[in-house]
Design an enzyme around this catalytic site. Structure first.
Site, PDB file in Angstrom:
ATOM      1  N   SER A   1       0.819  -1.205   0.000  1.00 28.11           N
ATOM      2  CA  SER A   1       0.000   0.000   0.000  1.00 28.11           C
ATOM      3  C   SER A   1       0.857   1.261   0.000  1.00 28.11           C
ATOM      4  CB  SER A   1      -0.900   0.000   1.239  1.00 28.11           C
ATOM      5  OG  SER A   1      -1.535   1.251   1.419  1.00 28.11           O
TER       6      SER A   1
ATOM      7  N   TYR B   1      -2.405   5.858  -4.782  1.00 26.61           N
ATOM      8  CA  TYR B   1      -3.624   6.657  -4.810  1.00 26.61           C
ATOM      9  C   TYR B   1      -3.468   7.822  -5.784  1.00 26.61           C
ATOM     10  CZ  TYR B   1      -5.328   4.437  -0.501  1.00 26.61           C
ATOM     11  OH  TYR B   1      -5.773   3.543   0.436  1.00 26.61           O
TER      12      TYR B   1
ATOM     13  N   ARG C   1     -16.203   6.760   7.952  1.00 27.22           N
ATOM     14  CA  ARG C   1     -16.083   5.516   8.710  1.00 27.22           C
ATOM     15  C   ARG C   1     -16.398   5.796  10.177  1.00 27.22           C
ATOM     16  NH1 ARG C   1     -10.481   3.981   5.483  1.00 27.22           N
ATOM     17  NH2 ARG C   1     -11.458   4.097   3.412  1.00 27.22           N
TER      18      ARG C   1
ATOM     19  N   HIS D   1     -13.934  -1.091  -2.317  1.00 30.73           N
ATOM     20  CA  HIS D   1     -12.988  -0.752  -1.244  1.00 30.73           C
ATOM     21  C   HIS D   1     -13.365  -1.469   0.050  1.00 30.73           C
ATOM     22  CE1 HIS D   1      -9.604   2.189  -1.046  1.00 30.73           C
ATOM     23  NE2 HIS D   1      -9.665   1.887   0.236  1.00 30.73           N
TER      24      HIS D   1
END
Length: 381
Positions: free
Chosen positions: A106, A129, A164, A275
């Site tokens: 990542s 990203y 979230r 995701h």
């Protein structure tokens, strides 16, 4: 705790981790409807049992981006993996390499590219990203190239961060988050010693290398949130396609039209993904989105899928729905948190065993023989 199935690792991880970390990986966006549907929709798909097919010879090998995979599985990019086990990205990468499947690092990993790539003897994938700071993006791409990364996984479903809510309750974010995390760590001494102390540094290695100073959890949330780019469009990716001469995979596709756009753009693959239910709650599960996307672009690029995959049976279901391979995210992090590299190795062994049973009992001798015919057509469909 006895681990007899791939799904046992979730409970083992919950026992070991401070709540803020467990709920960060376990949770989703808003009320988490999509998070649940990812699992429920996939597990509800009935496999078509066939018998007396002489299944004595069986192969799970598959080719993807000029690589031979022991099975059609790769470890997905998961941010902060190094907080779930000591130098967690390195441990997970070693487990994947030992099994003969790719590991995807990542952008927001704890361990930097330069630490993970030399630890394994097979090519690594890297996830990036779309960010406002194009200088960071170029720096990350240059470092990935220099480290021998073969495949770029470009995440496009985060132009803005998802809401979230569980993170605020658990202490990952919200009021008094830092002292809450410290208190939680104190009540989980095994994690505090192994990861909290011996796993340092805990900064985000890829970002710190670019910024020239340690980027910790608080800085990460602020820097990343400020750098998401809602203005991004396909034309903004052209320089990356020109710069990156290896396979490029677009992650975060849920609509057939976007899949067709990825073909026009020149992508080598897509990941059908929401995701993991962590972005927009209420969108289709990956299992429901996949068939229409496969109908639209199958054969024009590689189709990968993630979100909701917990078992080898789920892998077979996704292949039958039209995927060429899958990415495992939460599943491997649970195993990593519970038992480190050995846990991820065992998880992959369990996934393989579950796949083999499913293939034998559906009459598929190879990955190429898994198709829509491997599924039961529901009455009235």
């Amino acid at each position: 705790m006895i681990i007899s199935a791939s799904t046992d690792y979730r409970a083992a991880a919950q026992r070991k981790l401070p709540p803020f970390l467990f709920h960060y990986i376990d949770g989703g966006a808003y009320a988490e409807y999509t998070l649940r549907r990812n699992v429920e929709d996939l597990s509800a798909i009935a496999l078509r049992q066939r018998v007396l097919k002489n299944m004595s010879e069986l192969s799970l090998e598959t080719r993807l981006f000029d690589e031979t995979l022991a099975m059609p599985v790769a470890l997905a990019p998961v941010g902060l993996t190094g907080m779930y086990a000591r130098r967690g990205e390195v441990q997970a990468a070693r487990a994947a390499a030992a099994k003969g499947v790719p590991f995807t690092l990542s952008t927001v990993s704890v361990c930097p590219i330069e630490e993970v790539a030399p630890a394994i003897d097979r090519p690594m994938w890297f996830q990036l990203y779309v960010l406002k700071d194009r200088g960071f993006m170029r720096n990350a791409l240059e470092r990935a190239k220099a480290a021998g990364v073969t495949t770029l996984v470009f995440t496009v479903d985060m132009p803005v961060p998802g809401a979230r809510y569980r993170d605020a309750h658990s202490g990952m974010s919200g009021p008094y988050a830092a002292p809450r995390r410290i208190l939680q760590a104190m009540t989980h001494p095994a994690w505090a010693w192994d990861v909290g102390l011996l796993g340092k540094p805990h900064d985000l290695g890829n970002i710190s290398a670019y910024r020239g100073n340690p980027t910790g959890l608080e800085d990460y949330i602020g820097w990343l949130g400020a750098n998401f780019d809602p203005s991004i469009a396909w034309k903004d990716l052209e320089w990356i396609r020109e710069f990156w001469d290896g396979p490029m995979v677009i992650k975060g596709i849920l609509d057939p039209e976007d899949a067709r756009d990825a073909v026009k753009f020149g992508a080598d693959g897509i990941v059908v993904s929401n995701h993991g239910g962590r972005q927009l709650d209420g969108v289709l599960s990956s299992a429901r989105a996949l068939p229409a996307i496969a109908d639209a672009v199958k054969g024009e690029l590689a189709i990968l899928a993630d979100s909701g995959i917990r078992t080898g049976l789920d892998v077979v279901r996704m292949i039958a729905l039209g995927a060429d391979s899958v990415l495992l995210g939460r599943a491997f992090v649970y195993a990593l948190a519970a038992a480190g590299e050995a846990g991820v190795r065992n998880l992959l062994e369990l996934i393989e065993k579950e796949m083999r049973v499913a293939m034998v009992l559906t009459g598929a001798k190879s990955i190429g023989e898994i198709s829509a015919d491997s599924l039961v057509r529901e009455l009235g469909a």
